[in-house]
Design a protein around this motif. Structure first.
Motif, short mmCIF file in Angstrom:
data_model
loop_
_atom_site.label_atom_id
_atom_site.label_comp_id
_atom_site.label_asym_id
_atom_site.label_seq_id
_atom_site.Cartn_x
_atom_site.Cartn_y
_atom_site.Cartn_z
N ALA A 113 0.83 -1.20 0.00
CA ALA A 113 0.00 0.00 0.00
C ALA A 113 0.87 1.26 0.00
O ALA A 113 0.57 2.23 -0.71
CB ALA A 113 -0.93 0.00 1.21
N ALA A 114 1.96 1.24 0.79
CA ALA A 114 2.87 2.38 0.82
C ALA A 114 3.53 2.59 -0.54
O ALA A 114 3.72 3.74 -0.98
CB ALA A 114 3.94 2.16 1.89
N THR A 115 3.86 1.50 -1.22
CA THR A 115 4.45 1.60 -2.56
C THR A 115 3.51 2.31 -3.51
O THR A 115 3.92 3.21 -4.26
CB THR A 115 4.78 0.19 -3.10
OG1 THR A 115 5.80 -0.40 -2.30
CG2 THR A 115 5.25 0.25 -4.54
N MET A 116 2.25 1.92 -3.51
CA MET A 116 1.28 2.55 -4.39
C MET A 116 1.12 4.04 -4.08
O MET A 116 1.09 4.87 -4.99
CB MET A 116 -0.07 1.84 -4.28
CG MET A 116 -1.08 2.32 -5.31
SD MET A 116 -2.68 1.49 -5.21
CE MET A 116 -3.36 2.27 -3.74
N ILE A 117 1.06 4.37 -2.81
CA ILE A 117 0.87 5.77 -2.41
C ILE A 117 2.09 6.62 -2.78
O ILE A 117 1.96 7.71 -3.34
CB ILE A 117 0.59 5.85 -0.90
CG1 ILE A 117 -0.77 5.21 -0.57
CG2 ILE A 117 0.61 7.30 -0.42
CD1 ILE A 117 -1.03 5.05 0.91
N ILE A 118 3.29 6.12 -2.46
CA ILE A 118 4.52 6.88 -2.75
C ILE A 118 4.66 7.11 -4.25
O ILE A 118 4.97 8.22 -4.71
CB ILE A 118 5.74 6.13 -2.19
CG1 ILE A 118 5.73 6.18 -0.66
CG2 ILE A 118 7.04 6.73 -2.74
CD1 ILE A 118 6.76 5.29 -0.01
N ALA A 133 8.31 5.83 -12.12
CA ALA A 133 8.79 4.45 -12.11
C ALA A 133 10.32 4.40 -12.10
O ALA A 133 10.91 3.51 -11.48
CB ALA A 133 8.25 3.71 -13.33
N GLY A 134 10.95 5.36 -12.80
CA GLY A 134 12.41 5.37 -12.88
C GLY A 134 13.09 5.88 -11.63
O GLY A 134 14.31 5.74 -11.49
N THR A 135 12.34 6.47 -10.70
CA THR A 135 12.93 6.97 -9.45
C THR A 135 12.37 6.20 -8.26
O THR A 135 13.00 5.29 -7.75
CB THR A 135 12.67 8.48 -9.31
OG1 THR A 135 11.26 8.75 -9.48
CG2 THR A 135 13.43 9.28 -10.33
N ALA A 136 11.15 6.57 -7.84
CA ALA A 136 10.54 5.89 -6.69
C ALA A 136 10.30 4.41 -6.98
O ALA A 136 10.47 3.56 -6.10
CB ALA A 136 9.22 6.58 -6.34
N GLY A 137 9.92 4.09 -8.23
CA GLY A 137 9.61 2.71 -8.57
C GLY A 137 10.80 1.78 -8.40
O GLY A 137 10.66 0.67 -7.85
N ILE A 138 11.96 2.20 -8.88
CA ILE A 138 13.15 1.36 -8.76
C ILE A 138 13.49 1.11 -7.29
O ILE A 138 13.81 -0.01 -6.89
CB ILE A 138 14.34 2.03 -9.47
CG1 ILE A 138 14.13 2.03 -10.98
CG2 ILE A 138 15.65 1.33 -9.13
CD1 ILE A 138 15.20 2.75 -11.74
N ALA A 139 13.40 2.16 -6.48
CA ALA A 139 13.71 2.02 -5.06
C ALA A 139 12.73 1.05 -4.38
O ALA A 139 13.15 0.19 -3.58
CB ALA A 139 13.65 3.38 -4.37
N MET A 140 11.44 1.16 -4.70
CA MET A 140 10.46 0.28 -4.08
C MET A 140 10.65 -1.17 -4.53
O MET A 140 10.39 -2.11 -3.75
CB MET A 140 9.04 0.75 -4.40
CG MET A 140 8.72 2.18 -3.94
SD MET A 140 9.23 2.58 -2.25
CE MET A 140 8.05 1.62 -1.31
N VAL A 158 3.68 -0.63 -7.88
CA VAL A 158 4.38 0.54 -8.43
C VAL A 158 3.59 1.14 -9.58
O VAL A 158 3.34 2.36 -9.62
CB VAL A 158 5.80 0.14 -8.90
CG1 VAL A 158 6.41 1.25 -9.75
CG2 VAL A 158 6.70 -0.17 -7.72
N LEU A 159 3.18 0.30 -10.52
CA LEU A 159 2.50 0.81 -11.71
C LEU A 159 1.09 1.30 -11.39
O LEU A 159 0.60 2.24 -12.03
CB LEU A 159 2.45 -0.27 -12.79
CG LEU A 159 3.83 -0.67 -13.32
CD1 LEU A 159 3.70 -1.75 -14.39
CD2 LEU A 159 4.57 0.53 -13.88
N SER A 160 0.43 0.67 -10.43
CA SER A 160 -0.88 1.17 -10.01
C SER A 160 -0.75 2.60 -9.51
O SER A 160 -1.57 3.47 -9.84
CB SER A 160 -1.47 0.27 -8.92
OG SER A 160 -1.79 -1.01 -9.44
#
Length: 480
Positions: A113-118, A133-140, A158-160
């Protein structure tokens, strides 16, 4: 040589040509272990052959393919820039630092849930799902792997988040394109999407929270601690590593062009690799081109951090180039227009209108191989049905957006599918079942449309301004 009059393809010709392409695409990737690039390359000649049979000249078809490529070259530039960003940010300790603090701060039960929100907040602020996706997504993705969450599940969260934030941001290129092509103001377009998007976001958040509770009981915290210790041994972990992230996100939020901003981010990554990580300057610069290489002895770290560089994106660049050309050919030959005429015969209500529009937009991704193809063609093809039945154009822009943008990452050979798979390190068909926001949003849209909810009416008309549509298309193409 006498030239025959140009005509639209028949339904049989459309399904024969597209069926052959889909057969090649799936057999090459799933059965024969051949690259999707070859299927797209051969697909060019299938559509060219159909186009010549329909009366087009080869020169016209070649120009249509090259124009399709030219219209999407911005995506290629961004893809290469993000490749450089990933490589240099790993070398500079930026990605490892985010993963390190994420593993220490985020509890496994709320991770998805935190991944989706961030990711949604990042995309909302920057107006780009690719940048998020290229910044927060990679980290998550790194944090999720450290917590033992399957990569396809994390990628789905991430994509959601990325696509939700992108859809509601007035800075988003897709938002601007969908609204412009439908003849709708951007604010009205976003207001039209907002109710369904929020309902879908809440439902998806509940689903990811429930799934996160399932994985929380399987997390080996001892392994997580081992990863944290290994990160400290391999990299200099410092809060200063968040500075390049903040700079890139702020510049993107200021609506500066993505390509130079992301390229600047890779320069900052090189600086951090030299100054903070004490890396050889030439080796640090090379990570912008070649994948970063590390042998830590910890399988998780080696798997998530041995990546990046423009070189790793070249296969994806080939797919996008062939895909864009394929989309240009389909547009020229009139394949999607023929398919839309099939839908038109059964469109007599808001529900069937939403279903046909979403279906047309999805087919634009499947056969056009690019989100921009879908968002340009769908309003152009479907607008007359909304006018004829008396539904406001913001219903059109919303349905085109949901059907085109939210499904673009599900198609392995589309620009979004290729980009997301490359950046997140997960095959498109592996993460696609977990893109829950996209599925929920489409289902909610169709159901509420059949019920007559969130549907705006207007006086019906049989007059559709083809000139206005053409002028809008030309304006968007010039802007792109």
């Amino acid at each position: 040589m006498q030239r025959h009059p140009v005509r639209l393809p028949s339904v049989f010709q459309v399904f024969a040509a597209l069926g052959l392409f889909l057969l090649m695409a799936f057999s090459f990737t799933a059965q024969l272990d051949l690259p999707i690039q070859l299927a797209l390359y051969i697909g060019w000649f299938v559509i060219i052959g159909l186009g010549i049979k329909l009366g087009h000249s080869y020169k016209e078809l070649e120009q249509a393919a090259t124009q399709g490529i030219a219209n999407g070259l911005g995506a290629v530039l961004i893809l290469l820039a993000v490749g450089a960003l990933v490589g240099t940010w790993i070398a500079g300790g930026i990605v490892p630092t985010i993963i390190y603090y994420g593993l220490k701060a985020i509890h496994p039960s709320i991770f998805l849930a935190a991944t989706m929100i961030i990711c949604s907040l990042t995309a909302l602020a920057t107006g780009t799902s690719w940048g998020a996706a290229g910044t927060a997504g990679i980290a998550m993705m790194g944090i999720g792997q450290g917590l033992g969450v399957p990569a396809p599940v994390t990628a789905g969260a991430v994509l959601s988040g990325c696509y939700f934030g992108d859809k509601l941001s007035p800075l988003s290129d897709s938002v601007i394109l969908a609204s412009s092509m439908s003849g709708v103001e951007i604010v009205e377009h976003i207001k039209g999407m907002l109710p369904i998007a929020l309902i879908s976001y809440i439902i998806t958040g509940v689903l990811f929270t429930a799934l996160g509770l399932h994985y929380a009981g399987n997390v080996d915290m001892a392994q997580v601690n081992d990863v944290i210790v290994a990160m400290e041994q391999q990299f200099v972990i410092t809060p200063l590593s968040f500075v390049p992230v903040a700079i890139v996100l702020v510049l993107l939020a200021m609506r500066l062009p993505s390509f130079p901003v992301i390229s600047l981010g890779s320069v900052l990554g090189v600086v951090w690799a030299i100054v903070v990580q004490d890396m050889n300057p030439l080796a640090a610069m090379n990570t912008a081109w070649a994948p970063y290489s590390i042998e830590s002895g910890v399988s998780f770290i080696d798997a998530i951090l041995n990546r990046g560089g423009m070189e790793s994106m070249l296969g994806s660049v080939a797919v996008i180039v062939f895909g864009l050309g394929f989309g240009g050919l389909l547009d020229k030959v009139g394949v999607l227009e023929t398919i839309a005429k099939l839908f038109e015969r059964k469109v007599e209500s808001a529900g069937s209108l939403a279903t046909s529009t979403i279906g047309t937009a999805f087919l634009g991704n499947v056969f056009g191989s690019a989100m921009y193809v879908s968002l340009i063609l769908t309003p152009k093809i479907c607008a007359k049905n909304y006018d004829r039945l008396g539904y406001q154009r913001k219903n059109l822009s919303r349905n085109a957006e949901f059907g085109g943008t939210l499904t673009s990452g599900m198609v392995p050979w589309s620009d979004n599918g290729i980009y997301m798979a490359s950046i997140l390190g997960v095959a498109t068909l592996s993460y696609a079942p977990f893109m829950w926001l996209s599925f929920v949003c489409i289902v909610v849209t169709i159901l509420t449309s059949y019920m007559g909810w969130f549907v705006d009416r207007c006086p019906p008309t049989t007059e559709v301004s083809e000139v206005a549509q053409t002028d809008t298309l030309d304006a968007v193409a010039q802007k792109a």
